[in-house]
Motif scaffolding. Structure first.
Motif, PDB file in Angstrom:
ATOM      1  N   HIS A 282      88.458   9.957  52.795  1.00 56.22           N
ATOM      2  CA  HIS A 282      88.644  10.394  53.651  1.00 56.22           C
ATOM      3  C   HIS A 282      89.615  11.152  54.432  1.00 56.22           C
ATOM      4  O   HIS A 282      89.432  11.969  55.538  1.00 56.22           O
ATOM      5  N   ALA A 283      90.366   9.937  54.144  1.00 55.61           N
ATOM      6  CA  ALA A 283      91.967  10.947  55.103  1.00 55.61           C
ATOM      7  C   ALA A 283      91.831  12.013  54.748  1.00 55.61           C
ATOM      8  O   ALA A 283      92.789  12.816  55.214  1.00 55.61           O
ATOM      9  N   ARG A 284      92.086  12.425  53.068  1.00 54.19           N
ATOM     10  CA  ARG A 284      92.680  13.378  52.426  1.00 54.19           C
ATOM     11  C   ARG A 284      92.111  14.737  53.375  1.00 54.19           C
ATOM     12  O   ARG A 284      91.659  15.469  52.933  1.00 54.19           O
ATOM     13  N   PHE A 285      90.067  14.537  52.835  1.00 54.55           N
ATOM     14  CA  PHE A 285      89.410  15.306  52.332  1.00 54.55           C
ATOM     15  C   PHE A 285      88.307  15.163  53.966  1.00 54.55           C
ATOM     16  O   PHE A 285      87.093  16.169  53.569  1.00 54.55           O
ATOM     17  N   GLY A 286      88.929  14.822  54.492  1.00 60.97           N
ATOM     18  CA  GLY A 286      87.627  14.377  56.311  1.00 60.97           C
ATOM     19  C   GLY A 286      87.648  15.165  56.900  1.00 60.97           C
ATOM     20  O   GLY A 286      86.533  15.719  57.992  1.00 60.97           O
TER      21      GLY A 286
END
Length: 64
Positions: free
Chosen positions: A15-19
């Motif tokens: 989520h941090a990378r692709f959120g």
């Protein structure tokens, strides 16, 4: 219970990378206009009598 913590950590990392979606790119930023000279316009005209020079056929290339 430890497996849930690993899954939550992996989900948090995803989520941090692709959120979020990337910022929108305007159409004006994706296109480029280039002026062509008169020579380019004359050379790129359709010439029906000279089109045979660019015709390619495998049967003709093999001499069949």
């Amino acid at each position: 219970m430890n497996k849930e913590a690993v899954i939550d950590t992996a989900a948090a990392a995803r989520h941090a990378r692709f959120g979020k979606l990337p910022e929108r790119i305007r159409l004006e930023d994706t296109t480029q206009g280039v002026d062509t000279g008169l020579e380019a316009k004359v050379g790129s005209r359709y010439n029906p009598e000279g089109q045979w020079q660019y015709y390619s056929c495998l049967a003709l290339d093999l001499g069949l």
